[in-house]
Design an enzyme around this catalytic site. Sequence first.
Site, short mmCIF file in Angstrom:
data_model
loop_
_atom_site.label_atom_id
_atom_site.label_comp_id
_atom_site.label_asym_id
_atom_site.label_seq_id
_atom_site.Cartn_x
_atom_site.Cartn_y
_atom_site.Cartn_z
N SER A 122 0.81 -1.21 0.00
CA SER A 122 0.00 0.00 0.00
C SER A 122 0.85 1.27 0.00
O SER A 122 1.51 1.58 -0.99
CB SER A 122 -0.96 -0.05 1.19
OG SER A 122 -2.01 0.86 1.04
N LYS B 221 -0.88 -4.38 -3.15
CA LYS B 221 -2.17 -3.83 -2.69
C LYS B 221 -2.26 -2.39 -3.18
O LYS B 221 -1.73 -1.47 -2.58
CB LYS B 221 -2.26 -3.89 -1.16
CG LYS B 221 -3.42 -3.13 -0.54
CD LYS B 221 -4.77 -3.74 -0.86
CE LYS B 221 -5.88 -3.21 0.05
NZ LYS B 221 -6.17 -1.78 -0.09
N ASP C 161 10.31 5.72 -10.05
CA ASP C 161 9.91 6.46 -11.26
C ASP C 161 10.70 7.75 -11.43
O ASP C 161 10.99 8.16 -12.56
CB ASP C 161 8.41 6.78 -11.20
CG ASP C 161 7.54 5.54 -11.39
OD1 ASP C 161 8.06 4.55 -11.93
OD2 ASP C 161 6.36 5.56 -10.99
#
Length: 706
Positions: free
Chosen positions: A480, A505, A491
């Site tokens: 999460s 998740k 990224d």
Amino acid sequence: MALNLCKSKLLNALLFTTMTSLSLATIAKVIPAEQLNLQELTPTEDQRLATVNMVQLLRRHYEKIPLNDQSSVKIFDRYLETLDPDRRYFLLQDINEFEKYRHKLDNDLKTGNLRHAFEMFNRYQARVKQHLLFNLKLLKRGVSRFNFAINETLETDRKNAHWTATHADQQSLWRKILKDRILRLRLAGKEDKEIVKLLTKRFNNQLNRLHQNNNEDAYQIFVNAFTQIYDPHTQYFSPRRAENFDINMSLKLEGIGAVLQSEDEYTKVVRLVNKGPADKAGQLKPADKIVGVGQGTDGEMVDVIGWRLDEVVELIRGKKDTIVRLEVIPSGSDTTGPGKVYSIKRDTVKLEEQSAQKKLFTIKEKGKSFKVGIIQIPTFYIDFKSAQAGEPEYKSTTRDVKRLLKELEKEKVDGLVIDLRNNGGGSLQEANELTGLFIKQGPTVVVKDSLGRVDTQEDPDGSIYYDGPMVVLVNRLSASASEIFAGAMQDYRRALVVGSQTFGKGTVQSIQPLNHGQLKYTLAKFYRVSGQSTQHQGIMPDIHFPAVYNTEEIGESSLPDALPWDTIKPVRHTPYQANIPEIMLLQKKHNQRIQISPDFIYIQDQLNYQRELEKQTKISLNQKQRQEELQQRQEQRLAMENTFRKAKGKDTYKSYSDFEEAAEKESLKEQEDLPVEDDAYLFEAGNVLVDYVQLKQRIAANDSVF
């Protein structure tokens, strides 16, 4: 009406020494369901209205699934799988009778008609009672009447087995399962009289619980077979369970700090609360199955197979500083042998132990010393109440990490490791703000709702608190909010992500009250700034470490009907470098180190050992063979342990019993944080960081790559 077993001593002997299908068919008669004295459960008007309400609410679910014949088939199959996952209770004739409902459940749900679902549940209860009475009848004849010298096997993985066609076939299966349970207890050192007493008590307890089942139990099982075709996190909670839908023994309740769920007739560990009592004890693991609970160091071990989840939780919870003992079948362990007993001291999870902590250590490489700073983040936390009250010193992950970064900056560290292992998530706000400490500006995460609307979270300030080399360490239990942070670092090419594939998740749930209970359903998904979802796939590390947890048992991808990984249009962001240089070289250097590391060799040996055991789904019911197999595996396990201890300069164990005794004593001690050098994964993350620092230095100096 009792089982009509022939009274002949000769036939009795035949029944318990060979137990062939022919003898079962000839001698034993099944108890008719109508004579089992089970209450016929029927649905209520409140349940009917709640069902219609749920159908309407689920139109808002992120995954737009039409309620039609195709989904009816899924609900039908899921309901059968939930009731009888190992195909040991229903007969083929039951399944054939139920077939008329296969394409009707969608219409039943739309109108709130629960009669067909309850009919299936009532049949299930009758078959379970037949099974329990059959077992009790066999136990009355005595364990010695079973023949453990003949060569029989039991298939333990029956998920795709055929439904038994006759009562004789079914009872032959039941007999083998009972024989296996007796054999396990014998191998655990229990005497036959004790075995009969224990199993008789277990089955009588299960009978009592069967009679206590009510229409709410039947209703919850059926509607969750419906809701979970949408995704695993969409779930109905009865009024009794609505306030504590996690059965989460974590921050406010004194217990062991574990999240549990029911699986078949077992209580399964889903995850451990980071820094909680069970986590610090260091033995209980996700996917372990709890089969017994004992109070104190010598209290009676209560068999909890077949118990309701809330009842097991009540046994495990207790006063702070008291001991609870858990009898456990470890995940991936030897299915032919006895379980393990773990002792855990109950406690509450202290806020200061959940807070971010720092460590500092030095790695020497080719005559140079590198200072490595570590920040361990167990969860993404914030004291909302204090923050909303305007208190200046409220606690949060981001505020604590800011302070730790300043302290490490004074130490002049060469690089930083952010340790997110076992971090199950927490506050989205904190994941966003923590990301902002390591980038100057830009988006951090994208949330897309069921209507396709996109909301982009941004770095809340334009400053950067640390711009040096970074590694983010993750594992399968990083979930999460952890995945949001790790994904953003990857990224932006701001840090190397190392470890193993994360949980996956990547969805957002909402709780909606009903006229009767509550519905938790998925209404949005998280996406990285690159456009990739964190759902299902999780974060794939740049440098892969050996995975401790089996992805088929732990993680989003292990759950049925989990929402898929997908992508959306990337949001504009500016990476900190064109690419992470020489990833393959960094992976190669990591591989070279772990091939000669005693810790990683030991870890890989354990993984190989577990994988081999998991492949074996057919077990012998011959006691001599089982004993030999158990001894062989204990010798294998002892050899692995001693090889590791010898490589680490420690004394070796003379016998497997010495090893077991030492492990039991260790479980009674509260484990302190390991020194970095003894934490193989953290130490290796530091080594990768040093490689990365050196590589960047060489590139900056236009030197040849090392």
